[in-house]
Write an enzyme that holds these catalytic residues in place. Sequence first.
Site, PDB file in Angstrom:
ATOM      1  N   SER A 134       0.877  -1.317   0.027  1.00 42.44           N
ATOM      2  CA  SER A 134       0.007   0.044  -0.059  1.00 42.44           C
ATOM      3  C   SER A 134       0.789   1.095  -0.081  1.00 42.44           C
ATOM      4  CB  SER A 134      -0.933  -0.102   1.309  1.00 42.44           C
ATOM      5  OG  SER A 134       0.091   0.208   2.345  1.00 42.44           O
ATOM      6  N   ASP A 135       0.380   2.332  -0.334  1.00 39.27           N
ATOM      7  CA  ASP A 135       0.974   3.703  -0.304  1.00 39.27           C
ATOM      8  C   ASP A 135       0.835   3.788   1.483  1.00 39.27           C
ATOM      9  OD1 ASP A 135       2.564   6.046  -0.260  1.00 39.27           O
ATOM     10  OD2 ASP A 135       1.363   6.869  -1.922  1.00 39.27           O
ATOM     11  N   TRP A 136       1.760   4.559   1.917  1.00 39.63           N
ATOM     12  CA  TRP A 136       1.789   4.798   3.227  1.00 39.63           C
ATOM     13  C   TRP A 136       0.311   5.265   3.803  1.00 39.63           C
ATOM     14  CZ3 TRP A 136       5.265   2.237   1.450  1.00 39.63           C
ATOM     15  CH2 TRP A 136       6.369   1.792   2.304  1.00 39.63           C
TER      16      TRP A 136
END
Length: 740
Positions: free
Chosen positions: A227-229
Site C-alpha cells: 500500500s502507499d503509506w
Amino acid sequence: MPQPDPATLPLERKASLLSGGDFWSTQPLDEAGVAAVVLTDGPHGIRRQKAGADHLGFHASEPATCFAPAVAVGSSWDAELAERVGAAVGREARALGVGVVLGPGVNIKRSPLCGRNFEYYSEDPLLSGVLGAAFVRGAQAQGVGATVKHFAVNNQETERMRVSAEVDERTLREIYLAAFERVVTEARPAAVMSAYNKINGVPASENRRLLTDVLRTEWGFEGVVVSDWGAVGDRVAALAAGLDLQMPGPDEAHDAAIVEAVREGRLDQAVVDASVRRVAALARLAVASETGVDAVAADHHALAREVAADCVVLLKNDKYTLPLADGLRLTVVGEFAARPQFQGGGSSLVNATRVDTPLDALRSLGHLVTYVPGFTTDGTGDAETLREEAVRAVCGAEVAVVFVGLRGETEGVDRENLDLPADQVELVRAVAAVAPRTVVVLSTGGVVSLEGWHDSADAIVAGWLLGQAGGSALADVLSGAVNPSGRLAETVPLRLEDTPSFLNFPGEAGQVRHGEGVMVGYRHYESVGRAVRYPFGHGLSYTTFETDALSVDVTGDDTATVRLRVTNTGERTGKHVVQVYVATTAGRVRRPARELRAFTKVELRPGESRIVELLLERRAFAHYDIEADRWHVAPGAYTVQIGESAAEVVAEQTVTLIGDNIAAALSLDSAIGDWLAHPVAGPMLRAALMAEATEQERQQAEANGDMMEMVASIPARQFLHFPGVSVSTDDLTEILEATR
Ligand code: BGC
C-alpha cells in the site's frame, strides 16, 4: 536447513506479517526464518531514516546521493542513463541496509500543476514506461527490489487520499496503465505500490480489478503489492482485492480484522496464505550489513553530474548566445545560482552528500563572474532595490546569466498556476533590457509559463531539478563542455487554459473527471492544432543533425522495423534523440494526431553517420477496443513519422497493416447495421427479411438500399417491432447460433 512454509504458521502470525513491523520495515517471522526487510524512498536517492521514523521530515535521513529527479531524467530520453541511476540508487540502498526502494514513479503528468510532477517522467506513457523499466532493471541488478508506484491514475495531490479519478477504460489502458504494464512485464519489479486515490469510485488499494485481474492475471505480476503509506481503509477488502502488505505498521486492529474475517468465512484462508508467501519471499531481499555510502560517494557524485547534464533542455538559443565562450565577462544574477533548488519536497527528499552550486562551478571552469542575487525567495529584501542592483551589475558584462525558478514544490500540494514569481519575471525583463546578451536558466520541478519574458531572453535553459550535482552540470552545458541533448518530456503551453485537463483539474465533490480521455499532453495539442510555446520532444543542441534514408518494413504479424540514417552535420560531438511517432485514423475510435511509439538516443562525432534501427511492435499500432476488451490493430494505413518534436515531422512513410478483424460478437442489442455487416449473420438476416416479399418488393428494396442506412443504428430487439418486419426473436436467435 529448509525453513517451514510460512503459510503453515498460526493465522495470527500470518496476519501480522501482512502489515509493517514499523514505519519502514516488514515484520520478521523468526519461526519461519523470515527476516524484516527495509522499504524506503526513492526514487532518485535513498532516504534512510534511522534515528526516528516519520513522514514529515522532522528526522534527518542518512547522507545519500541525490540524483536528478524523474522530471529531469524524463527529459534525457535515455534509457541507459535511467538504468545507471537505478543501479547507483540500488548500490546505495544496499549500503544503507535497504532491501526495497520505493520507486520509480511512473504516473502520467496529466496537468502541469500536479505537485508531484517532479517525481514523474512524462506526459507520455511510452517514455515513462521505458525509463521506469530501465530504472527497475538497474536497481534490481544490485540485488535490491524496486517498487513501481503509484498504481494507478494518481495524477494530482489535491485530495489525493480521497479523490476518485473517473476515467474510461480506453484511456485507462492507453494512457494511465500503459507505463505500469511495460515496467511490470519487462522489468519484473519486486513490488507495486497501490495509490492513495480511488479509480472510478473504488480505492486503488481495494481495487480487485486493478490489483488482481489486470496486474496478476493479465500482466503476470508475481511480486508484492504494497500500500502507499497509510492508504488502507478496509484491510480485509484490500487483502481480498490483492493488496499483500500494508505499510506502515504494526496495525494490530487490522491484523485482528483479517483473523476474524477468515474465522467467519468472509475471507478465504488461501488469499492470506498467498500474500504471506509473497511477503515472506520479499524478505529474501533483506540486507544484513550496512556500510554507509562514503565509499561510493565521490563516484556517484560524478555520475550525478554526468546524468544531470544530459537532462538539461536548451529551449532557445538565438544569436549563438550559448555556449559561453572562454574569457567572457559574465554577470550571474539570481538566488538560484548560489542556493540551487535541486530536488522537491516530501517523501523523496534526500540528505545529499554534497551540493554543487552553478556559481562556483562556472568560476571553477575559469569564467570571470560577478554575482548579484537579484531577488530573494524568502521575502527578505526589497525587490526593487535588488533588481536595480542587478541592472547596475549587468551593465559592464558581455553576458548576463539569470537563474530563476520555483521554491517549495512538494508532494501533497498542487501548484495553483504556471507562473514564475512576479519579481523574478520583472528581473529578467529588466536585465535583458540592458545586457548585450541574456541567458535564463530555469530551476523548476515542472513546466512554468515563459510568457511575458520569453522574447526578451536570448537563450533559455530548462534546468528542472537536477540533483546534487546539478550546479556543475549546468556549468558544463552553459560552457559547452557538454552538448545539450535533453528533449521536453512535457509540453510547454502558452496558457494554463490551453491545457487539456484545465476544466477538469483538480475536480470537485470528490471526483476528478478525466474528460479529455486519451488526449493528454501533446496528443491534445496536435489533435486540435493548438499552438504551444514549446512542443513535447523539443530541445536544441550546439551541433546539428540530419535524418534521411527512412525505411519502414512491415516485418510480420503487424510489427514493423524502422530504419533511418542520422548524421551529425555540425562541429561538436553530441547526442541526438530519434523520435518515432505513428499517425493513423484506422479503427472506429478517434486517434490522437500522432503518438510516440519508439525512441532512442545516439551519440555522434562531427561528420559521423549511423543507421538507427527501431522495432515497432504490434502495440505501437493498436488501440484498446472496449467492446472486445482487448488491444486491437485495426486494418488500415499507418504513417510512421520521425519527429524533431511532436509538432515537427522531418520524414514519414505510410504502411498498410492487415490488422486483426474483430467481428463484433452480435446480440439482440447490437445495431441492425452490425447484423447486416456481419459475414455470417448479414446474408441470413437479409434472406429472412425478404422471405415473404414479392418480386416487386424485392426490387424496391434493392433500389432503396440507402433506407437500410437510416435504420442501421436501431437495435435488433427494437427493429423486430417495426410494422412490416417479418422476422421474429426466434429467427434472430437462430441466426445468432449460426454465428457462434
Ligand atoms: C508517498 C509514497 C512514498 C511513501 C513512503 C507516501 O506519502 O506517496 O510515494 O513512497 O509515502 O514515504
